[in-house]
Scaffold this motif. Structure first.
Motif, PDB file in Angstrom:
ATOM      1  N   ILE A  45      50.796 -47.757  76.569  1.00 36.22           N
ATOM      2  CA  ILE A  45      50.814 -49.221  76.475  1.00 36.22           C
ATOM      3  C   ILE A  45      49.747 -49.818  77.382  1.00 36.22           C
ATOM      4  O   ILE A  45      49.000 -50.714  76.977  1.00 36.22           O
ATOM      5  CB  ILE A  45      52.222 -49.754  76.819  1.00 36.22           C
ATOM      6  CG1 ILE A  45      53.207 -49.376  75.713  1.00 36.22           C
ATOM      7  CG2 ILE A  45      52.191 -51.260  77.041  1.00 36.22           C
ATOM      8  CD1 ILE A  45      54.671 -49.551  76.093  1.00 36.22           C
ATOM      9  N   GLU A  46      49.647 -49.322  78.599  1.00 43.97           N
ATOM     10  CA  GLU A  46      48.657 -49.849  79.546  1.00 43.97           C
ATOM     11  C   GLU A  46      47.224 -49.581  79.057  1.00 43.97           C
ATOM     12  O   GLU A  46      46.356 -50.447  79.137  1.00 43.97           O
ATOM     13  CB  GLU A  46      48.863 -49.220  80.925  1.00 43.97           C
ATOM     14  CG  GLU A  46      48.021 -49.827  82.008  1.00 43.97           C
ATOM     15  CD  GLU A  46      48.252 -51.320  82.202  1.00 43.97           C
ATOM     16  OE1 GLU A  46      47.257 -52.022  82.496  1.00 43.97           O
ATOM     17  OE2 GLU A  46      49.385 -51.803  82.047  1.00 43.97           O
ATOM     18  N   ALA A  47      46.994 -48.402  78.508  1.00 42.65           N
ATOM     19  CA  ALA A  47      45.655 -48.041  78.029  1.00 42.65           C
ATOM     20  C   ALA A  47      45.234 -48.877  76.829  1.00 42.65           C
ATOM     21  O   ALA A  47      44.047 -49.132  76.629  1.00 42.65           O
ATOM     22  CB  ALA A  47      45.612 -46.554  77.675  1.00 42.65           C
ATOM     23  N   ARG A  48      46.197 -49.328  76.027  1.00 43.01           N
ATOM     24  CA  ARG A  48      45.881 -50.075  74.811  1.00 43.01           C
ATOM     25  C   ARG A  48      45.828 -51.585  75.032  1.00 43.01           C
ATOM     26  O   ARG A  48      45.482 -52.331  74.124  1.00 43.01           O
ATOM     27  CB  ARG A  48      46.924 -49.777  73.719  1.00 43.01           C
ATOM     28  CG  ARG A  48      47.067 -48.319  73.336  1.00 43.01           C
ATOM     29  CD  ARG A  48      45.827 -47.642  72.855  1.00 43.01           C
ATOM     30  NE  ARG A  48      45.223 -48.335  71.746  1.00 43.01           N
ATOM     31  CZ  ARG A  48      43.986 -48.137  71.331  1.00 43.01           C
ATOM     32  NH1 ARG A  48      43.213 -47.276  71.939  1.00 43.01           N
ATOM     33  NH2 ARG A  48      43.494 -48.807  70.316  1.00 43.01           N
ATOM     34  N   LYS A  49      46.151 -52.067  76.221  1.00 45.31           N
ATOM     35  CA  LYS A  49      46.257 -53.513  76.455  1.00 45.31           C
ATOM     36  C   LYS A  49      44.995 -54.295  76.114  1.00 45.31           C
ATOM     37  O   LYS A  49      45.079 -55.396  75.609  1.00 45.31           O
ATOM     38  CB  LYS A  49      46.668 -53.794  77.896  1.00 45.31           C
ATOM     39  CG  LYS A  49      48.161 -53.815  78.051  1.00 45.31           C
ATOM     40  CD  LYS A  49      48.578 -54.366  79.367  1.00 45.31           C
ATOM     41  CE  LYS A  49      50.087 -54.430  79.404  1.00 45.31           C
ATOM     42  NZ  LYS A  49      50.589 -54.778  80.701  1.00 45.31           N
ATOM     43  N   ASN A  50      43.859 -53.762  76.388  1.00 48.38           N
ATOM     44  CA  ASN A  50      42.600 -54.477  76.136  1.00 48.38           C
ATOM     45  C   ASN A  50      41.763 -53.760  75.092  1.00 48.38           C
ATOM     46  O   ASN A  50      40.560 -53.617  75.228  1.00 48.38           O
ATOM     47  CB  ASN A  50      41.823 -54.641  77.446  1.00 48.38           C
ATOM     48  CG  ASN A  50      42.589 -55.483  78.436  1.00 48.38           C
ATOM     49  OD1 ASN A  50      42.984 -56.601  78.123  1.00 48.38           O
ATOM     50  ND2 ASN A  50      42.825 -54.948  79.617  1.00 48.38           N
ATOM     51  N   ASP A  51      42.417 -53.336  74.010  1.00 48.48           N
ATOM     52  CA  ASP A  51      41.737 -52.542  72.985  1.00 48.48           C
ATOM     53  C   ASP A  51      41.019 -53.380  71.923  1.00 48.48           C
ATOM     54  O   ASP A  51      40.401 -52.844  71.023  1.00 48.48           O
ATOM     55  CB  ASP A  51      42.719 -51.584  72.313  1.00 48.48           C
ATOM     56  CG  ASP A  51      43.804 -52.287  71.498  1.00 48.48           C
ATOM     57  OD1 ASP A  51      43.850 -53.539  71.483  1.00 48.48           O
ATOM     58  OD2 ASP A  51      44.616 -51.575  70.876  1.00 48.48           O
ATOM     59  N   GLY A  52      41.125 -54.713  72.015  1.00 48.88           N
ATOM     60  CA  GLY A  52      40.470 -55.573  71.029  1.00 48.88           C
ATOM     61  C   GLY A  52      41.399 -56.070  69.936  1.00 48.88           C
ATOM     62  O   GLY A  52      41.015 -56.924  69.136  1.00 48.88           O
ATOM     63  N   ASN A  54      44.019 -57.820  70.388  1.00 50.02           N
ATOM     64  CA  ASN A  54      44.523 -59.125  70.823  1.00 50.02           C
ATOM     65  C   ASN A  54      46.040 -59.200  70.687  1.00 50.02           C
ATOM     66  O   ASN A  54      46.607 -60.228  70.328  1.00 50.02           O
ATOM     67  CB  ASN A  54      43.845 -60.264  70.051  1.00 50.02           C
ATOM     68  CG  ASN A  54      44.116 -61.610  70.678  1.00 50.02           C
ATOM     69  OD1 ASN A  54      44.296 -61.727  71.876  1.00 50.02           O
ATOM     70  ND2 ASN A  54      44.163 -62.633  69.863  1.00 50.02           N
ATOM     71  N   GLN A  55      46.709 -58.120  71.000  1.00 51.77           N
ATOM     72  CA  GLN A  55      48.164 -58.036  70.877  1.00 51.77           C
ATOM     73  C   GLN A  55      48.877 -59.080  71.728  1.00 51.77           C
ATOM     74  O   GLN A  55      49.941 -59.572  71.352  1.00 51.77           O
ATOM     75  CB  GLN A  55      48.637 -56.645  71.273  1.00 51.77           C
ATOM     76  CG  GLN A  55      50.143 -56.491  71.205  1.00 51.77           C
ATOM     77  CD  GLN A  55      50.601 -55.118  71.648  1.00 51.77           C
ATOM     78  OE1 GLN A  55      49.796 -54.263  72.002  1.00 51.77           O
ATOM     79  NE2 GLN A  55      51.896 -54.895  71.621  1.00 51.77           N
ATOM     80  N   TYR A  56      48.304 -59.433  72.854  1.00 53.12           N
ATOM     81  CA  TYR A  56      48.979 -60.358  73.769  1.00 53.12           C
ATOM     82  C   TYR A  56      48.364 -61.752  73.762  1.00 53.12           C
ATOM     83  O   TYR A  56      48.750 -62.603  74.550  1.00 53.12           O
ATOM     84  CB  TYR A  56      48.958 -59.785  75.191  1.00 53.12           C
ATOM     85  CG  TYR A  56      49.571 -58.404  75.252  1.00 53.12           C
ATOM     86  CD1 TYR A  56      50.953 -58.229  75.222  1.00 53.12           C
ATOM     87  CD2 TYR A  56      48.768 -57.268  75.291  1.00 53.12           C
ATOM     88  CE1 TYR A  56      51.509 -56.964  75.248  1.00 53.12           C
ATOM     89  CE2 TYR A  56      49.319 -56.005  75.326  1.00 53.12           C
ATOM     90  CZ  TYR A  56      50.686 -55.857  75.301  1.00 53.12           C
ATOM     91  OH  TYR A  56      51.230 -54.613  75.319  1.00 53.12           O
ATOM     92  N   GLY A  57      47.385 -61.993  72.899  1.00 59.03           N
ATOM     93  CA  GLY A  57      46.758 -63.307  72.837  1.00 59.03           C
ATOM     94  C   GLY A  57      45.908 -63.619  74.051  1.00 59.03           C
ATOM     95  O   GLY A  57      45.709 -64.777  74.397  1.00 59.03           O
ATOM     96  N   GLU A  58      45.374 -62.581  74.678  1.00 55.01           N
ATOM     97  CA  GLU A  58      44.608 -62.765  75.907  1.00 55.01           C
ATOM     98  C   GLU A  58      43.093 -62.714  75.700  1.00 55.01           C
ATOM     99  O   GLU A  58      42.340 -62.984  76.625  1.00 55.01           O
ATOM    100  CB  GLU A  58      45.019 -61.705  76.942  1.00 55.01           C
ATOM    101  CG  GLU A  58      46.478 -61.839  77.359  1.00 55.01           C
ATOM    102  CD  GLU A  58      46.948 -60.698  78.241  1.00 55.01           C
ATOM    103  OE1 GLU A  58      46.294 -59.633  78.265  1.00 55.01           O
ATOM    104  OE2 GLU A  58      47.985 -60.876  78.906  1.00 55.01           O
ATOM    105  N   VAL A  59      42.646 -62.361  74.508  1.00 50.28           N
ATOM    106  CA  VAL A  59      41.204 -62.278  74.255  1.00 50.28           C
ATOM    107  C   VAL A  59      40.639 -63.691  74.188  1.00 50.28           C
ATOM    108  O   VAL A  59      41.235 -64.590  73.571  1.00 50.28           O
ATOM    109  CB  VAL A  59      40.920 -61.510  72.944  1.00 50.28           C
ATOM    110  CG1 VAL A  59      39.437 -61.510  72.624  1.00 50.28           C
ATOM    111  CG2 VAL A  59      41.443 -60.089  73.035  1.00 50.28           C
TER     112      VAL A  59
END
Length: 145
Positions: A45-52, A54-59
């Protein structure tokens, strides 16, 4: 699995229970099978957080909305008019109430997602189809005659 398929939480819970496992075990003790599994899940989960994705709406550009198209993709063609036959065109679908709607492109930013096991998102993707009017398409068309 709940992190990526939250709507299936109850199905996962039942599956684990049917296997005789405790779905509420949150141990992170690396000396236990449950702990190893939970640590592996946390690391994934941690490795995929910034994978592009935009799962968390943070991009940037996503307006805080999960899985929002932060590329601002706009199709060349509309559902009513095809101005470039070589490009994607939205299509109308029934809304089940006597009307219709034309959904936008679902995930036009997905080419920016970092793949899990591939070296690149396009590693096994075939090239684009021949453009209408191109020599490549003329050659392919003449083979079928």
């Amino acid at each position: 699995m709940k992190e990526y398929y939250y709507s299936d939480t109850e199905m996962f819970r039942k599956f684990m229970t049917d296997l005789g496992l405790d779905p509420d075990n949150t141990s992170t003790d690396p000396n236990t099978p449950e702990g190893v599994g939970n640590l592996a899940a946390m690391a994934t989960i941690e490795a995929r957080k910034n994978d592009g994705s935009n799962q968390y709406g943070e991009v940037e550009g996503s307006n805080g909305e999960a899985y929002f198209d932060y590329t601002n993709y706009s199709p060349v063609n509309s559902a009513d008019e095809n101005t470039d036959i070589n490009r994607w065109q939205p299509k109308y679908f029934s809304d089940g109430k006597g009307g219709q709607y034309a959904p936008g492109c679902l995930t036009p930013y997905w080419q920016k997602v970092t793949p899990i096991t591939l070296t690149a998102a396009d590693q096994f993707r075939p090239g684009p189809p021949p453009l209408v009017g191109s020599e490549q398409l003329k050659k392919r068309s003449s083979r079928g005659s």
